[in-house]
Design a protein around this motif. Structure first.
Motif, PDB file in Angstrom:
ATOM      1  N   LYS A   1       0.836  -1.204   0.000  1.00  0.00           N
ATOM      2  CA  LYS A   1       0.000   0.000   0.000  1.00  0.00           C
ATOM      3  C   LYS A   1       0.866   1.247   0.000  1.00  0.00           C
ATOM      4  N   ALA A   2       1.945   1.227   0.780  1.00  0.00           N
ATOM      5  CA  ALA A   2       2.837   2.378   0.847  1.00  0.00           C
ATOM      6  C   ALA A   2       3.529   2.618  -0.495  1.00  0.00           C
ATOM      7  N   ARG A   3       3.873   1.547  -1.193  1.00  0.00           N
ATOM      8  CA  ARG A   3       4.623   1.681  -2.448  1.00  0.00           C
ATOM      9  C   ARG A   3       3.725   2.023  -3.629  1.00  0.00           C
ATOM     10  N   PHE A   4       2.533   1.424  -3.695  1.00  0.00           N
ATOM     11  CA  PHE A   4       1.714   1.561  -4.901  1.00  0.00           C
ATOM     12  C   PHE A   4       0.453   2.402  -4.702  1.00  0.00           C
ATOM     13  N   GLY A   5       0.092   2.709  -3.472  1.00  0.00           N
ATOM     14  CA  GLY A   5      -1.079   3.532  -3.234  1.00  0.00           C
ATOM     15  C   GLY A   5      -2.374   2.827  -3.591  1.00  0.00           C
ATOM     16  N   ASP A   6      -3.349   3.624  -4.058  1.00  0.00           N
ATOM     17  CA  ASP A   6      -4.700   3.096  -4.292  1.00  0.00           C
ATOM     18  C   ASP A   6      -4.997   2.795  -5.759  1.00  0.00           C
ATOM     19  N   ASP A   7      -4.011   2.931  -6.636  1.00  0.00           N
ATOM     20  CA  ASP A   7      -4.271   2.739  -8.064  1.00  0.00           C
ATOM     21  C   ASP A   7      -4.346   1.275  -8.460  1.00  0.00           C
ATOM     22  N   VAL A   8      -3.854   0.392  -7.599  1.00  0.00           N
ATOM     23  CA  VAL A   8      -3.850  -1.044  -7.880  1.00  0.00           C
ATOM     24  C   VAL A   8      -4.599  -1.752  -6.761  1.00  0.00           C
ATOM     25  N   GLU A   9      -5.381  -2.781  -7.122  1.00  0.00           N
ATOM     26  CA  GLU A   9      -6.055  -3.601  -6.119  1.00  0.00           C
ATOM     27  C   GLU A   9      -5.248  -4.874  -5.888  1.00  0.00           C
ATOM     28  N   PHE A  10      -5.165  -5.271  -4.624  1.00  0.00           N
ATOM     29  CA  PHE A  10      -4.377  -6.450  -4.281  1.00  0.00           C
ATOM     30  C   PHE A  10      -5.261  -7.558  -3.724  1.00  0.00           C
ATOM     31  N   LEU A  11      -4.788  -8.795  -3.907  1.00  0.00           N
ATOM     32  CA  LEU A  11      -5.466  -9.987  -3.429  1.00  0.00           C
ATOM     33  C   LEU A  11      -4.448 -10.864  -2.719  1.00  0.00           C
ATOM     34  N   HIS A  12      -4.955 -11.844  -1.974  1.00  0.00           N
ATOM     35  CA  HIS A  12      -4.064 -12.780  -1.286  1.00  0.00           C
ATOM     36  C   HIS A  12      -4.772 -14.121  -1.127  1.00  0.00           C
ATOM     37  N   ASP A  13      -3.987 -15.194  -1.241  1.00  0.00           N
ATOM     38  CA  ASP A  13      -4.511 -16.562  -1.128  1.00  0.00           C
ATOM     39  C   ASP A  13      -3.905 -17.238   0.096  1.00  0.00           C
ATOM     40  N   THR A  14      -4.747 -17.533   1.082  1.00  0.00           N
ATOM     41  CA  THR A  14      -4.299 -18.260   2.266  1.00  0.00           C
ATOM     42  C   THR A  14      -4.248 -19.764   2.005  1.00  0.00           C
ATOM     43  N   HIS A  15      -4.931 -20.209   0.972  1.00  0.00           N
ATOM     44  CA  HIS A  15      -4.966 -21.613   0.534  1.00  0.00           C
ATOM     45  C   HIS A  15      -5.419 -22.549   1.645  1.00  0.00           C
ATOM     46  N   SER A  16      -6.434 -22.085   2.378  1.00  0.00           N
ATOM     47  CA  SER A  16      -7.150 -22.921   3.358  1.00  0.00           C
ATOM     48  C   SER A  16      -6.286 -23.363   4.529  1.00  0.00           C
ATOM     49  N   ARG A  17      -5.253 -22.602   4.876  1.00  0.00           N
ATOM     50  CA  ARG A  17      -4.337 -23.016   5.945  1.00  0.00           C
ATOM     51  C   ARG A  17      -4.824 -22.632   7.336  1.00  0.00           C
ATOM     52  N   LEU A  18      -5.829 -21.742   7.435  1.00  0.00           N
ATOM     53  CA  LEU A  18      -6.213 -21.194   8.731  1.00  0.00           C
ATOM     54  C   LEU A  18      -7.512 -21.798   9.247  1.00  0.00           C
ATOM     55  N   THR A  19      -7.641 -21.834  10.567  1.00  0.00           N
ATOM     56  CA  THR A  19      -8.930 -22.162  11.167  1.00  0.00           C
ATOM     57  C   THR A  19      -9.855 -20.951  10.973  1.00  0.00           C
ATOM     58  N   PRO A  20     -11.168 -21.109  11.118  1.00  0.00           N
ATOM     59  CA  PRO A  20     -12.071 -19.974  10.910  1.00  0.00           C
ATOM     60  C   PRO A  20     -11.753 -18.759  11.778  1.00  0.00           C
ATOM     61  N   ILE A  21     -11.434 -18.960  13.055  1.00  0.00           N
ATOM     62  CA  ILE A  21     -11.167 -17.803  13.910  1.00  0.00           C
ATOM     63  C   ILE A  21      -9.839 -17.151  13.522  1.00  0.00           C
ATOM     64  N   GLU A  22      -8.878 -17.935  13.060  1.00  0.00           N
ATOM     65  CA  GLU A  22      -7.629 -17.357  12.553  1.00  0.00           C
ATOM     66  C   GLU A  22      -7.888 -16.545  11.292  1.00  0.00           C
ATOM     67  N   SER A  23      -8.771 -17.065  10.416  1.00  0.00           N
ATOM     68  CA  SER A  23      -9.132 -16.326   9.205  1.00  0.00           C
ATOM     69  C   SER A  23      -9.824 -15.016   9.549  1.00  0.00           C
ATOM     70  N   ALA A  24     -10.687 -15.050  10.558  1.00  0.00           N
ATOM     71  CA  ALA A  24     -11.364 -13.828  11.006  1.00  0.00           C
ATOM     72  C   ALA A  24     -10.336 -12.804  11.482  1.00  0.00           C
ATOM     73  N   LYS A  25      -9.354 -13.263  12.235  1.00  0.00           N
ATOM     74  CA  LYS A  25      -8.299 -12.370  12.717  1.00  0.00           C
ATOM     75  C   LYS A  25      -7.514 -11.775  11.550  1.00  0.00           C
ATOM     76  N   LEU A  26      -7.154 -12.614  10.569  1.00  0.00           N
ATOM     77  CA  LEU A  26      -6.402 -12.124   9.413  1.00  0.00           C
ATOM     78  C   LEU A  26      -7.219 -11.102   8.632  1.00  0.00           C
ATOM     79  N   GLY A  27      -8.505 -11.402   8.432  1.00  0.00           N
ATOM     80  CA  GLY A  27      -9.364 -10.463   7.714  1.00  0.00           C
ATOM     81  C   GLY A  27      -9.387  -9.099   8.365  1.00  0.00           C
ATOM     82  N   LYS A  28      -9.463  -9.071   9.697  1.00  0.00           N
ATOM     83  CA  LYS A  28      -9.465  -7.793  10.412  1.00  0.00           C
ATOM     84  C   LYS A  28      -8.119  -7.075  10.265  1.00  0.00           C
TER      85      LYS A  28
END
Length: 405
Positions: free
Chosen positions: A200-227
């Motif tokens: 975000k610091a390098r590219f600002g808001d002109d590009v949208e980013f995504l990320h793949d956890t590939h199902s490694r987290l438990t639901p509550i861990e995923s909730a924490k990551l999302g926040k």
């Protein structure tokens, strides 16, 4: 228009692909993708021994009836092998129908909803800096949506980051058994927020980013990551947790507003029914090859549209260019299409076997106007590259416990 033959080809121009050719009485033929990574020969046998005999003599124009016949008529419904076989036949029949009509498949699906298909590229690096340098290269190529994955310090290997290995065939080396990788959620959590803070610091808001956890987290861990990722406004977080129990995502959704994407391993609308109708996800990522072809994908997309959920079809390199072509026709004609994963058109060898005129322009695909799917398959070239048994990796926690890969 009677079906007279069904041919199945397994070829390995860098990785295994299962290609199906349905031929009709006047010589018109259609192509479909039946690749199931790590279980290719199971689908090959399923089609040759069980599907092909049921198709000879049937009317190739009766796509919906044939789809239901192969789905409902076996009693043992669903599952990845059955649905990959159905998918390939279905794609081939749509290809035939388009060729007979003299129209690209997207016109048979209702015509264009947009001028091109928006893509997201992959930036995978050994370090955060390496990942962001590769993201910069994607931006220079015209992409405005990029999936970021970086190697996790302290782990020998990380999903999506293969080092000097180009694919999972090379990762296995000379021992064709599943490679095993370690996983540590604690080490992962130290990396990911910093990756997106720097992006975000390098590219600002002109590009949208995504990320793949590939199902490694438990639901509550995923909730924490999302926040933790909410300040960085991701386009979506992919496969945060396994959702064989679809209510896992009820918990995640309750705790974070980061958009969620899921579904690349799903085979039918029933696998994602609760997720969609409860609006626990924002993007459904089923792939035509794994979810019953164009017909199966249309059923899912139309259902998702009722609940304001967009499509974002899986686009891994273990789906052949035929599947990619099918996705393009679906994407251009589906009103609630969101974005398409893109990892390129394949290596040089693959491009000599699967020929098409799709064009990449400014991070979008311009879809072929050729009749049918607009892709051809060179059987002679394909025969030069024989099947090689291969597997996706297996994941274990650092104490040896088998985990989700």
């Amino acid at each position: 228009m009677k079906i007279t033959d069904v041919k199945v080809f397994v070829t390995n121009p860098g990785r295994n692909f299962v290609t199906v050719k349905v031929i009709t009485e006047d010589g018109t033929y259609g192509l479909g993708d039946a690749t199931l990574n790590g279980r290719e020969m199971a689908v090959h046998t399923y089609i040759e021994e069980h599907v092909k005999p049921c198709l000879i003599g049937r009317d190739a124009h009766c796509i919906e009836d044939i789809w239901q016949y192969l789905y409902m008529g076996v009693y043992w419904r669903r599952g990845p092998i059955t649905m990959a076989a159905i998918a390939a036949i279905d794609m081939a029949l749509w290809d035939i129908k388009g060729k007979v009509a003299g129209l690209p498949v997207y016109q048979l699906l209702g015509g264009k909803c947009r001028q091109g298909v928006r893509l997201y590229a992959h930036a995978n690096g050994e370090t955060i800096e390496d990942t962001l340098d590769k993201a910069a290269q994607c931006i220079e190529q015209g992409f405005d949506a990029i999936r970021l994955q970086a190697a996790i310090p302290g782990l020998k290997e990380t999903y999506g980051v293969l080092g000097d290995k180009k694919d999972y065939f090379e990762l296995q080396g000379n021992r064709p058994l599943p490679p095993e990788q370690e996983w540590s959620t604690k080490k992962y959590f130290k990396l990911v927020p910093e990756l997106f803070a720097q992006a975000k610091a390098r590219f600002g808001d002109d590009v949208e980013f995504l990320h793949d956890t590939h199902s490694r987290l438990t639901p509550i861990e995923s909730a924490k990551l999302g926040k933790l990722l909410e300040p960085y406004d991701l386009l979506f977080l992919e496969d945060a947790s396994i959702a064989e129990n679809q209510e896992n995502y009820k918990l995640i959704r309750h705790h974070t507003t980061t958009p969620l994407a899921l579904g690349e391993t799903y085979n039918t609308i029933w696998d994602c029914k609760d997720l969609i109708q409860n609006q626990w996800i924002d993007y459904i990522r089923t792939a035509a090859t794994h979810a019953g072809g164009i017909t199966g994908m249309k059923k899912i997309a139309d259902f998702a549209a009722i609940y304001n959920i967009r499509t974002a079809p899986h686009g891994a390199p273990d789906l052949s260019p035929i599947c990619f072509a099918a996705h393009m026709h679906l994407n251009i004609s589906t009103h609630n299409f969101g974005i398409q994963e893109f990892v390129g058109f394949g290596n040089e060898i693959s491009q000599t076997i699967f020929k098409h005129d799709m064009r990449l322009e400014n991070g979008m695909i311009i879809v072929s106007d050729a009749p049918g799917l607009g892709i051809e398959f060179d059987e002679v070239q394909a025969e030069k590259y024989t099947y090689k048994r291969s597997y996706l990796p297996v994941s274990r926690l650092e104490d040896g416990t088998l985990w989700h890969w």
